[in-house]
Scaffold this motif. Structure first.
Motif, PDB file in Angstrom:
ATOM      1  N   TRP A  41      44.004  24.763  35.754  1.00 24.92           N
ATOM      2  CA  TRP A  41      42.874  23.932  36.160  1.00 24.92           C
ATOM      3  C   TRP A  41      43.232  23.083  37.374  1.00 24.92           C
ATOM      4  N   GLU A  42      42.189  22.696  38.107  1.00 26.05           N
ATOM      5  CA  GLU A  42      42.334  21.815  39.270  1.00 26.05           C
ATOM      6  C   GLU A  42      41.194  20.812  39.272  1.00 26.05           C
ATOM      7  N   GLU A  43      41.485  19.614  39.757  1.00 26.23           N
ATOM      8  CA  GLU A  43      40.464  18.563  39.865  1.00 26.23           C
ATOM      9  C   GLU A  43      40.277  18.183  41.330  1.00 26.23           C
ATOM     10  N   PRO A  47      38.136  10.960  41.388  1.00 20.19           N
ATOM     11  CA  PRO A  47      38.705  10.975  40.033  1.00 20.19           C
ATOM     12  C   PRO A  47      37.898  10.154  39.040  1.00 20.19           C
ATOM     13  N   PRO A  51      31.566  13.817  36.066  1.00 25.67           N
ATOM     14  CA  PRO A  51      32.288  15.077  35.847  1.00 25.67           C
ATOM     15  C   PRO A  51      31.382  16.298  35.986  1.00 25.67           C
ATOM     16  N   SER A  68      34.742  24.162  45.252  1.00 24.92           N
ATOM     17  CA  SER A  68      34.565  22.704  45.160  1.00 24.92           C
ATOM     18  C   SER A  68      33.642  22.161  46.244  1.00 24.92           C
ATOM     19  N   ARG A  77      33.457  14.350  40.221  1.00 23.34           N
ATOM     20  CA  ARG A  77      34.792  14.767  39.777  1.00 23.34           C
ATOM     21  C   ARG A  77      34.662  16.222  39.332  1.00 23.34           C
ATOM     22  N   ILE A  79      35.853  19.896  38.167  1.00 22.08           N
ATOM     23  CA  ILE A  79      36.917  20.599  37.451  1.00 22.08           C
ATOM     24  C   ILE A  79      36.717  22.104  37.637  1.00 22.08           C
ATOM     25  N   LEU A 121      41.303  16.255  29.663  1.00 14.26           N
ATOM     26  CA  LEU A 121      41.071  15.522  30.910  1.00 14.26           C
ATOM     27  C   LEU A 121      40.348  14.198  30.676  1.00 14.26           C
TER      28      LEU A 121
END
Length: 361
Positions: A41-43, A47, A51, A68, A77, A79, A121
């Motif tokens: 996973w990447e965010e 932050p 979400p 993204s 944010r 994910i 998360l």
């Protein structure tokens, strides 16, 4: 005459509103044992923002950083994660074999994985769920089962995955192809992509073309113990993968199939898709349309390419009709002059505009 600009006419170029960002953090989340399914996973973005859970297509696809860019990085944010057996998640078909990677790789487990990732998360309240193609299927199933976790559904290229939907893409006129290759005997994506269809069909011997998905699945289920068998399996996986990659674009790529022609991606993508399709996506018939009342209170936004040949527009029409039957017309329903890919310019613009216009949580 230079046709290069024509060939790229439907693709996103400088239409992106937001720049490509770098992930804030990345990780690997264990979600199962024996085999040890672990999700990559990447965010991205803020932050502390609202979400967004991004669900990629396939089944068997993967995320990429460009996904993204649909989202305002100051607000959301985002994910991105690779589903079981996909992308950078482990184990994969390419690295560990189908006998390992396909164990407990089904819709129920993918839905449960979304909640595991949510919890890991620290996402506590409702989140936006954004998915295209198979990602739209998974998003709808997730929302039906966990509506309390969903603030909005933003869906692209609706895929309901019925038998007729799959036959349109994979069966077409294959049964009579050796005798009348250009016969319009059955509905299908082959009508718009005859050269690409020829390459897909001719992997399978004529006597087996009455069930193209079954014939491909038999090749994928084999456990080759020599290079000849492994090459045959790889050839079939690449043919399956390249077929879908080509017809995803209103103007197909010429000469370079991109990731769809890469061995590791194709092996994962083709075999996971065939695994899910042979089992009706691990869902009861008409599961989504029969359960839309559970999501009638949610804002649902739909973007679908009018010229989509992977998931024809009628699939969005069926979903919209089901929603309307329970008094829940979509908050947005945009039909773009585009094909299936999320990277078609009009689709990019529509999805970005929807995300920009959502009421703040």
């Amino acid at each position: 005459m230079d046709f290069s600009r024509l060939q790229a006419a439907s693709k996103v170029t400088d239409e992106w509103k937001y720049p490509q960002g770098r992930p804030n953090r990345t990780g690997m989340l264990p979600v199962d044992q024996a085999p040890d399914h672990t999700l990559s996973w990447e965010e991205y973005g803020n932050p502390d923002g609202e979400p967004v859970m991004f669900l990629h297509g396939g089944p068997g696809g993967a995320c990429a950083p460009v996904m993204s860019r649909f989202f305002d990085p100051g607000r959301y944010r985002v994910i991105l994660f690779d589903q079981r057996g996909c992308g950078k998640s482990t184990p994969t078909v390419a690295s560990h074999g189908a006998a390992v990677a396909l164990v407990r790789n089904d819709t129920d487990h993918l839905v449960a994985d979304i909640n595991r990732l949510r919890d890991a998360l620290g996402i506590r309240g409702p989140m936006h769920v954004f998915g295209g193609s198979w990602g739209s299927t998974l998003a709808l199933v997730y929302a039906i089962r966990h509506p309390e976790h969903v603030a909005s559904l933003v869906l692209r290229g609706i895929f309901l995955g019925t038998r007729e939907d799959l036959l349109y893409m994979y069966q077409g006129n294959a049964a009579v192809f050796d005798r009348t290759p250009y016969a319009l005997s059955e509905p299908g994506a082959y009508v718009a992509y005859p050269d690409e269809w020829k390459a897909f069909v001719e992997v399978i011997p004529p006597e087996q073309r009455g069930d193209m998905m079954g014939a491909y699945k038999a090749i994928f289920d084999a456990r080759p113990d020599d290079d000849v068998g492994r090459r045959a399996q790889l050839r079939a996986a690449v043919a399956w993968s390249v077929w879908e990659g080509a017809i995803s674009n209103m103007v197909p790529e010429t000469g370079d199939p991109g990731k769809f022609g890469e061995a590791d991606f194709a092996l994962c993508f083709a075999q996971i898709e065939a695994h899910f399709f042979a089992r009706n996506l691990f869902l009861e018939p008409d599961y989504i349309t029969r359960n839309v009342a559970r999501i009638a209170h949610l804002p649902i936004h739909i973007v679908h390419g009018r010229f989509d040949q992977v998931c024809p527009l009628t699939q969005a029409s069926r979903l919209v009709a089901a929603l309307e039957s329970v008094g829940a017309a979509p908050a947005t329903y945009v039909r773009t002059n585009a094909g299936h890919s999320a990277m078609e310019a009009q689709t990019v613009l529509a999805l970005t505009a929807i995300m920009d216009g959502l009421p703040r949580l």
